[in-house]
Design an enzyme around this catalytic site. Structure first.
Site, PDB file in Angstrom:
ATOM      1  N   HIS A 121       0.817  -1.212   0.000  1.00 28.15           N
ATOM      2  CA  HIS A 121       0.000   0.000   0.000  1.00 28.15           C
ATOM      3  C   HIS A 121       0.858   1.273   0.000  1.00 28.15           C
ATOM      4  CE1 HIS A 121       0.804   0.673   4.329  1.00 28.15           C
ATOM      5  NE2 HIS A 121       0.714  -0.645   4.426  1.00 28.15           N
ATOM      6  N   ASP A 122       0.400   2.238  -0.780  1.00 27.06           N
ATOM      7  CA  ASP A 122       0.960   3.592  -0.825  1.00 27.06           C
ATOM      8  C   ASP A 122       2.358   3.669  -1.422  1.00 27.06           C
ATOM      9  OD1 ASP A 122      -1.304   4.924   0.695  1.00 27.06           O
ATOM     10  OD2 ASP A 122      -0.616   3.504   2.218  1.00 27.06           O
ATOM     11  N   GLY A 139       5.049  -0.984   2.816  1.00 21.73           N
ATOM     12  CA  GLY A 139       4.211   0.179   2.595  1.00 21.73           C
ATOM     13  C   GLY A 139       4.983   1.480   2.505  1.00 21.73           C
TER      14      GLY A 139
END
Length: 262
Positions: A121-122, A139
């Protein structure tokens, strides 16, 4: 629609260009958008708020757009955005973002992403990168243009990998890696600068000399980081053809939040 295999499950709300090819038993969710000439292999799952550009080749068994592996995630409509002309090999897993960051995981254009790569994520992955088999991004990792990560490389969360970096097989990256450098190992060590990669990308002898000098100032003269930064700043007057490269290095060093690998 003739390019979609009859065993594929494509939600009627998904937006696929008429030239998109979807292989057997693939599953595509309602919030997915895929642009022209992209190929989705057999048994792929593409879900979530996922946007995929043109001319991508996604091989079988990839999982794109699944929820982030973050216990704080509470179902927010975060996104995965993939650009154009990327190759995504078997069993890759790319997750959507979280609201704790910008809410988006983004992969740019012309990337070569080999089997079993995980992009959490991200993460922000630039253009023209190579991520070899089993490279794993935790992340919030940023990987800049033209970086190469060797197989089984692990990257700690919030780490920034600069442009033109080359990381060797099974590197353990837990601090920011400045642009142009070559690293490997666990613990990570800077071995030199990516001279061959820069030559292939058209760097002139003058620019290569400037990169060599920046490497020397950061890693070979026992300077503090602040002293090295001041010395690198002075290269702009000495090597005017490399001002852009020097500014790029100084900007990276100024923005580092985890400290640089030294």
């Amino acid at each position: 629609m003739s390019l979609i295999h009859p065993t594929a499950v494509v939600d009627p709300a998904a937006e696929l260009d008429s030239s998109v090819s979807v292989g057997p038993y693939a599953v595509i969710g309602p919030k997915v958008r895929i642009a022209a000439n992209t190929t989705v292999g057999a048994h792929c799952v593409i879900e979530g708020h996922t946007t995929i550009g043109c001319d991508n080749q996604i091989f079988q068994f990839a999982s794109l757009g699944a929820q982030p592996q973050d216990k704080k995630y509470a179902g927010e409509p975060t996104r995965l955005v993939i650009g154009d002309r990327n190759t995504v090999r078997e069993f890759c897993t790319f997750n959507t973002g979280t609201v704790q960051d910008r809410g988006e995981t983004r992969i740019g254009n012309d990337n070569w992403i080999m089997a079993y790569v995980h992009i959490a994520h991200d993460c922000m992955v630039g253009n023209n990168t190579i991520l070899a088999n089993n490279a794993t991004l935790a992340g919030h990792v940023h990987v800049d243009d033209w970086a190469i990560l060797g197989g089984l490389t692990g990257v700690h969360q919030f780490t920034h990998i600069g442009a033109h970096v080359m990381a060797g097989f099974a590197s353990h990256i837990s601090q920011d890696v400045p642009p142009f450098m070559m690293v490997d190992g666990n613990p990570l060590a800077v071995r030199g600068f990516n001279v061959e990669g820069l030559r292939r990308r058209g760097f002139t002898p003058e620019r290569l000399a400037a990169v060599k000098q920046m490497h020397k100032l950061l890693y070979r003269q026992s300077l503090t980081l602040e002293a090295a930064k001041q010395a690198i700043e002075g290269l702009k007057a000495e090597m005017p053809e490399a001002v852009q490269d020097v500014d790029h290095m100084l900007g990276f060093l100024a923005a580092s939040t985890r400290g640089i690998a030294r």
